[in-house]
Design an enzyme around this catalytic site. Structure first.
Site, PDB file in Angstrom:
ATOM      1  N   ASP A   7      -1.853   2.708  14.384  1.00  0.00           N
ATOM      2  CA  ASP A   7      -2.138   4.076  14.797  1.00  0.00           C
ATOM      3  C   ASP A   7      -3.653   4.202  14.951  1.00  0.00           C
ATOM      4  O   ASP A   7      -4.383   3.193  14.906  1.00  0.00           O
ATOM      5  CB  ASP A   7      -1.541   5.091  13.815  1.00  0.00           C
ATOM      6  CG  ASP A   7      -2.231   5.085  12.446  1.00  0.00           C
ATOM      7  OD1 ASP A   7      -3.133   4.245  12.224  1.00  0.00           O
ATOM      8  OD2 ASP A   7      -1.871   5.922  11.597  1.00  0.00           O
ATOM      9  N   CYS A  64      -2.438   0.764   9.676  1.00  0.00           N
ATOM     10  CA  CYS A  64      -2.613   2.215   9.675  1.00  0.00           C
ATOM     11  C   CYS A  64      -3.640   2.521   8.583  1.00  0.00           C
ATOM     12  O   CYS A  64      -4.375   1.612   8.167  1.00  0.00           O
ATOM     13  CB  CYS A  64      -1.287   2.961   9.481  1.00  0.00           C
ATOM     14  SG  CYS A  64      -0.452   2.703   7.912  1.00  0.00           S
ATOM     15  N   GLY A  65      -3.705   3.765   8.130  1.00  0.00           N
ATOM     16  CA  GLY A  65      -4.717   4.087   7.132  1.00  0.00           C
ATOM     17  C   GLY A  65      -4.505   3.322   5.835  1.00  0.00           C
ATOM     18  O   GLY A  65      -5.425   2.716   5.280  1.00  0.00           O
ATOM     19  N   THR A  66      -3.266   3.348   5.350  1.00  0.00           N
ATOM     20  CA  THR A  66      -2.943   2.668   4.089  1.00  0.00           C
ATOM     21  C   THR A  66      -2.180   1.360   4.282  1.00  0.00           C
ATOM     22  O   THR A  66      -2.074   0.573   3.345  1.00  0.00           O
ATOM     23  CB  THR A  66      -2.032   3.571   3.239  1.00  0.00           C
ATOM     24  OG1 THR A  66      -0.853   3.858   4.005  1.00  0.00           O
ATOM     25  CG2 THR A  66      -2.745   4.876   2.862  1.00  0.00           C
ATOM     26  N   GLY A  67      -1.584   1.175   5.437  1.00  0.00           N
ATOM     27  CA  GLY A  67      -0.664   0.059   5.663  1.00  0.00           C
ATOM     28  C   GLY A  67       0.767   0.431   5.303  1.00  0.00           C
ATOM     29  O   GLY A  67       1.720  -0.257   5.701  1.00  0.00           O
ATOM     30  N   GLY A  69       2.679   3.298   5.980  1.00  0.00           N
ATOM     31  CA  GLY A  69       3.526   3.873   7.037  1.00  0.00           C
ATOM     32  C   GLY A  69       4.011   2.833   8.035  1.00  0.00           C
ATOM     33  O   GLY A  69       5.204   2.780   8.371  1.00  0.00           O
ATOM     34  N   HIS A  97       7.183 -17.315  -0.496  1.00  0.00           N
ATOM     35  CA  HIS A  97       8.422 -16.971  -1.195  1.00  0.00           C
ATOM     36  C   HIS A  97       9.342 -16.044  -0.404  1.00  0.00           C
ATOM     37  O   HIS A  97      10.553 -16.127  -0.541  1.00  0.00           O
ATOM     38  CB  HIS A  97       8.099 -16.298  -2.539  1.00  0.00           C
ATOM     39  CG  HIS A  97       7.533 -17.257  -3.544  1.00  0.00           C
ATOM     40  ND1 HIS A  97       7.333 -16.910  -4.870  1.00  0.00           N
ATOM     41  CD2 HIS A  97       7.126 -18.544  -3.434  1.00  0.00           C
ATOM     42  CE1 HIS A  97       6.826 -17.957  -5.525  1.00  0.00           C
ATOM     43  NE2 HIS A  97       6.677 -18.953  -4.671  1.00  0.00           N
ATOM     44  N   ASN A  98       8.769 -15.145   0.378  1.00  0.00           N
ATOM     45  CA  ASN A  98       9.589 -14.125   1.050  1.00  0.00           C
ATOM     46  C   ASN A  98       9.748 -14.381   2.543  1.00  0.00           C
ATOM     47  O   ASN A  98      10.452 -13.633   3.221  1.00  0.00           O
ATOM     48  CB  ASN A  98       8.985 -12.722   0.846  1.00  0.00           C
ATOM     49  CG  ASN A  98       8.596 -12.453  -0.597  1.00  0.00           C
ATOM     50  OD1 ASN A  98       7.417 -12.311  -0.918  1.00  0.00           O
ATOM     51  ND2 ASN A  98       9.573 -12.410  -1.489  1.00  0.00           N
ATOM     52  N   ARG A 108      -8.070   1.888   5.619  1.00  0.00           N
ATOM     53  CA  ARG A 108      -8.836   2.708   4.683  1.00  0.00           C
ATOM     54  C   ARG A 108      -8.772   2.125   3.272  1.00  0.00           C
ATOM     55  O   ARG A 108      -9.256   2.745   2.326  1.00  0.00           O
ATOM     56  CB  ARG A 108      -8.295   4.140   4.697  1.00  0.00           C
ATOM     57  CG  ARG A 108      -8.477   4.834   6.038  1.00  0.00           C
ATOM     58  CD  ARG A 108      -7.746   6.174   6.091  1.00  0.00           C
ATOM     59  NE  ARG A 108      -7.968   6.848   7.369  1.00  0.00           N
ATOM     60  CZ  ARG A 108      -7.190   7.819   7.847  1.00  0.00           C
ATOM     61  NH1 ARG A 108      -6.157   8.239   7.149  1.00  0.00           N
ATOM     62  NH2 ARG A 108      -7.462   8.383   9.014  1.00  0.00           N
ATOM     63  N   ARG A 131      14.921 -22.563  -3.366  1.00  0.00           N
ATOM     64  CA  ARG A 131      15.523 -21.388  -4.023  1.00  0.00           C
ATOM     65  C   ARG A 131      15.107 -20.084  -3.335  1.00  0.00           C
ATOM     66  O   ARG A 131      15.840 -19.086  -3.386  1.00  0.00           O
ATOM     67  CB  ARG A 131      15.144 -21.357  -5.505  1.00  0.00           C
ATOM     68  CG  ARG A 131      13.679 -21.074  -5.789  1.00  0.00           C
ATOM     69  CD  ARG A 131      13.351 -21.246  -7.259  1.00  0.00           C
ATOM     70  NE  ARG A 131      12.006 -20.832  -7.589  1.00  0.00           N
ATOM     71  CZ  ARG A 131      10.894 -21.539  -7.344  1.00  0.00           C
ATOM     72  NH1 ARG A 131      10.987 -22.708  -6.741  1.00  0.00           N
ATOM     73  NH2 ARG A 131       9.708 -21.090  -7.702  1.00  0.00           N
ATOM     74  N   HIS A 132      13.957 -20.116  -2.671  1.00  0.00           N
ATOM     75  CA  HIS A 132      13.490 -18.894  -1.999  1.00  0.00           C
ATOM     76  C   HIS A 132      14.334 -18.583  -0.765  1.00  0.00           C
ATOM     77  O   HIS A 132      14.470 -17.421  -0.390  1.00  0.00           O
ATOM     78  CB  HIS A 132      12.012 -19.030  -1.632  1.00  0.00           C
ATOM     79  CG  HIS A 132      11.145 -19.292  -2.817  1.00  0.00           C
ATOM     80  ND1 HIS A 132      11.015 -18.391  -3.848  1.00  0.00           N
ATOM     81  CD2 HIS A 132      10.403 -20.377  -3.166  1.00  0.00           C
ATOM     82  CE1 HIS A 132      10.212 -18.892  -4.769  1.00  0.00           C
ATOM     83  NE2 HIS A 132       9.838 -20.106  -4.392  1.00  0.00           N
TER      84      HIS A 132
HETATM   85  C1  RB5 Z   1      -2.956   8.840   9.242  1.00  0.00           C
HETATM   86  O1  RB5 Z   1      -3.767   9.872   8.771  1.00  0.00           O
HETATM   87  C2  RB5 Z   1      -2.278   8.141   8.076  1.00  0.00           C
HETATM   88  O2  RB5 Z   1      -1.341   8.977   7.490  1.00  0.00           O
HETATM   89  C3  RB5 Z   1      -1.647   6.851   8.529  1.00  0.00           C
HETATM   90  O3  RB5 Z   1      -2.587   6.053   9.133  1.00  0.00           O
HETATM   91  C4  RB5 Z   1      -1.033   5.976   7.454  1.00  0.00           C
HETATM   92  O4  RB5 Z   1      -1.935   5.770   6.417  1.00  0.00           O
HETATM   93  C5  RB5 Z   1       0.300   6.358   6.991  1.00  0.00           C
HETATM   94  O5  RB5 Z   1       0.934   5.657   6.197  1.00  0.00           O
END
Ligand code: RB5
Length: 146
Positions: A7, A64-67, A69, A97-98, A108, A131-132
């Protein structure tokens, strides 16, 4: 071929990782977004994940911001195992393993240098099988059962 998706929040880190892929001579397809205009991450994570699931791309990277979403979205596509990582150890083990075929990163959360290291190590790491494999098969069985 590596599938890419992000995004607006993940775009700057995706562009940095594109430079890494170019340096390493790794082909990629970028499924967007391509601008900093606010957008909905599931749209782009789903496109990248579908390319991995149907075999057009062997692996995928989503941002994304956190990864979180993009990681959740990618994991909704059948056949995808996406690890949301902000450290090298987890990233490598997600391959060993996965057998994860996608990696999600938060622009971020991790700095560019760490992200480059995580992606490089993830791309180089292999699945150990044994095993994996049984456990990955159970994951995919759970996915089939819904
Ligand atoms: C966008 O503001 C933020 O919500 C998106 O990038 C992401 O972090 C969602 O998981």
């Amino acid at each position: 071929m590596i599938a890419l998706g992000s995004d607006h929040a993940g775009l700057p880190l995706k562009l940095e990782i594109i430079e890494l892929l170019k340096e390493r001579g790794i082909a990629y397809e970028d499924f967007g977004t391509h601008t900093l205009e606010s957008c909905d991450y599931p749209v782009y994570a789903k496109k990248a994940a579908q390319a991995v699931a149907d075999g057009r791309c062997r692996k995928g990277l989503v941002f994304c911001g956190t990864g979180i979403g993009v990681g959740i979205t990618a994991n909704k596509v059948h056949g995808v195992r996406c690890a949301i990582c902000s450290d090298c150890y987890s990233a490598v083990l997600s391959r060993n393993h996965n057998d994860c075929n996608m990696l999600a990163l938060g622009a971020r959360v991790v700095g560019v240098d760490l992200a480059r290291m995580i992606v490089s190590m993830w791309l180089d790491a292999g699945f150990e099988g044994g095993r994996h494999q049984r456990r990955v098969d159970l994951i995919m069985q759970a996915e089939g059962e819904g």
